[in-house]
Design a protein around this motif. Structure first.
Motif, PDB file in Angstrom:
ATOM      1  N   PRO A 210      -4.386 -27.303 -10.502  1.00 52.89           N
ATOM      2  CA  PRO A 210      -5.166 -28.548 -10.597  1.00 52.89           C
ATOM      3  C   PRO A 210      -5.685 -28.806 -12.009  1.00 52.89           C
ATOM      4  O   PRO A 210      -5.791 -29.970 -12.426  1.00 52.89           O
ATOM      5  N   ALA A 211      -6.011 -27.749 -12.744  1.00 48.72           N
ATOM      6  CA  ALA A 211      -6.486 -27.928 -14.111  1.00 48.72           C
ATOM      7  C   ALA A 211      -5.399 -28.535 -14.984  1.00 48.72           C
ATOM      8  O   ALA A 211      -5.656 -29.445 -15.787  1.00 48.72           O
ATOM      9  N   ILE A 212      -4.177 -28.055 -14.839  1.00 43.86           N
ATOM     10  CA  ILE A 212      -3.051 -28.595 -15.605  1.00 43.86           C
ATOM     11  C   ILE A 212      -2.823 -30.060 -15.251  1.00 43.86           C
ATOM     12  O   ILE A 212      -2.683 -30.921 -16.130  1.00 43.86           O
ATOM     13  N   LYS A 213      -2.801 -30.372 -13.963  1.00 42.33           N
ATOM     14  CA  LYS A 213      -2.532 -31.740 -13.514  1.00 42.33           C
ATOM     15  C   LYS A 213      -3.642 -32.702 -13.915  1.00 42.33           C
ATOM     16  O   LYS A 213      -3.395 -33.903 -14.094  1.00 42.33           O
ATOM     17  N   SER A 214      -4.863 -32.185 -14.054  1.00 37.43           N
ATOM     18  CA  SER A 214      -5.970 -33.059 -14.449  1.00 37.43           C
ATOM     19  C   SER A 214      -5.796 -33.573 -15.868  1.00 37.43           C
ATOM     20  O   SER A 214      -6.302 -34.640 -16.216  1.00 37.43           O
ATOM     21  N   VAL A 215      -5.092 -32.819 -16.682  1.00 32.43           N
ATOM     22  CA  VAL A 215      -4.848 -33.225 -18.069  1.00 32.43           C
ATOM     23  C   VAL A 215      -3.591 -34.074 -18.172  1.00 32.43           C
ATOM     24  O   VAL A 215      -3.564 -35.096 -18.850  1.00 32.43           O
TER      25      VAL A 215
END
Length: 476
Positions: A210-215
């Motif tokens: 989710p951290a990657i996709k948030s960026v």
């Protein structure tokens, strides 16, 4: 999967001076690199063809020039070390420590290739197993790695890198006690766990994905390329496994899925090499198919593809599959290097065309630069092209952008694949055994015929002998 769409990367042909800057956790802008880089015009056709290019080679510019001429689509770089960027604590950002990598990533990004960036190496302050850079982080530091990946994706999504594919660790299904602390293996393995630590890897994914996709919602996450040293469902044989306990490592993938990890990656990923050649002229296709305990499923590559799909189906998961390492390797005792290099070129054509038939998203040869692991390089130790280089170049020209149609089942002792290229078909034929087959009659409507390296073959009375891979252009 559609592979015939042409994407164009058209950039202004000027020389630029690139100043790259990064922002640290405190919001400070820090210089990270300074290099002259040409902007390159290039049209890139999506295909399964790719290769890994090692980081930090003194001849990097020459290697990249040859790679461009070879024409493959995917470039794997291993890799970005978390421990290099944040060696002492989570508040520092030392991007200068990876400046060589960034220079090479920029070459790939500005040329239109699709780069797969491997991210690995846990810093000392975050290690679950003290001293093991190749192993996982402590539970309380997973959030720190997620923050690191957010900054990484923010940095490398932009020009000149344009990276969309991130592979988290390399061969994580390896016991952390079995390899050097700084090994390139992922060493997340837990021999006491029936799923060998796959659940903990899934726990990491659940926070990092989710951290990657948030960026960057377009970013794609690959699981670390799985070693899969044997088939855990083949309980009748220990071939390829030293003890029954060693059948646990391949359960790592199921450990990911049984802990809901399938929600937190985009692409399944594995590695597979045929057995090293002995002193006889063994057809590399035969070597691949008869390798260890995977032979019952079709061999060390086909068997792993089958296994991954079987496990995903068990848990209702359907993900693209990527093979991020493959090659034919030579042991030092192999007596005839020229013969080996020809077999390596043959195997390259086989593994890419068969993986296209298996609908893999992509395949990267390990390595493009030479001499490679056990002489697996497409270039030699002086970074000069080997026969595998020409084999790759011709295969890309004939099969890149084509669509797989069906197997070729016309001939005895021959295995092959049919691909569509516009209004024509391209057949690729291979000898399926170690003996040289008899001449075959070419199909109706055949046109040009070529060998592994792209040299024309002149048929005799509409026949050719398939002792190495043969391309046949056919008008249906």
């Amino acid at each position: 999967m559609k592979r015939s769409i042409l994407f164009k990367v058209v950039l202004v042909p000027i020389l630029v001076i690139l100043f790259a800057f990064g922002t640290n956790a405190s919001g400070q802008t820090v210089p990270t690199n300074f290099v002259y880089l040409p902007i390159i015009n290039r049209e890139v056709t999506p295909s399964v063809f790719g290769a890994e290019i090692s980081v930090g080679n003194p001849k990097a510019a020459d290697i990249w020039s040859l790679a461009q001429a070879d024409g493959f689509y995917w470039v794997r770089k291993n890799g970005l070390l978390w421990s290099a960027v944040q060696p002492n604590n989570k508040s520092e950002w030392n991007w200068l420590n990876v400046s060589k990598l960034e220079t090479e990533l920029a070459l790939s990004g500005r040329s239109g290739n699709k780069t797969i960036l491997v991210v690995r190496s846990t810093p000392l302050w975050a290690q679950k197993y003290p001293g093991h850079f190749c192993g996982p982080m402590k539970p309380e530091n997973i959030a720190d790695f997620a923050d690191f990946m957010k900054e990484t994706v923010k940095r490398y999504s932009a020009s000149p890198y344009f990276i969309r594919y991130y592979e988290l660790w390399n061969e994580p299904d390896v016991d952390h006690l079995g390899f050097p602390f700084d090994s390139m293996f992922g060493c997340w393995g837990e021999s006491s766990d029936p799923y060998f630590g796959g659940g903990y890897y899934a726990q990491m994914l659940s926070q990092v994905y989710p951290a990657i996709k948030s960026v960057n919602p377009e970013a794609q996450v690959l699981i670390g390329g799985l070693l899969l040293d044997c088939d855990p469902t083949d309980l009748s044989s220990l071939t390829g496994c030293t003890t029954p306990a060693s059948k646990v490592p391949p359960k790592f993938f199921e450990g990911i899925l049984i802990n809901n990890g399938g929600l937190y990656f985009d692409i399944a990923n594995f590695h597979g090499y045929p057995a090293r050649q002995d002193n006889t002229a063994v057809n590399p296709i035969v070597a691949e198919k008869t390798f260890s305990s995977w032979s019952a499923r079709g061999g060390v590559v086909k068997g792993k593809i089958d296994f991954l799909r079987e496990v995903m189906a068990k848990y209702g998961i359907s993900k693209p599959i990527f093979q991020s390492e493959t090659a034919l390797m030579r042991v030092a005792s192999y007596p005839n290097l020229a013969v080996f290099e020809r077999y390596k070129a043959d195997y390259l054509v086989w593994v890419f065309s068969r993986n296209m038939a298996e609908n893999l998203l992509g395949t990267t040869w390990y390595t493009f630069d030479g001499p490679g692991w056990n002489y697996s390089g497409i270039l030699d130790a002086n970074q000069a092209p080997l026969p595998a280089y020409q084999a790759m170049k011709f295969a890309v020209s004939k099969l890149g952008g084509t669509v797989y149609l069906a197997p070729v089942s016309t001939y005895t002792g021959i295995e092959g694949f049919k691909f569509r290229s516009g209004a024509k078909q391209v057949w690729v034929l291979f000898p399926s055994g170690n003996t040289i087959p008899a001449a075959i009659t070419l199909p109706a409507g055949y046109g040009a015929v070529y060998n592994t390296l792209g040299d024309p073959i002149t048929p005799v009375n509409n026949t050719v002998t398939v002792d190495h891979p043969v391309y046949i252009e056919v008008s249906p």
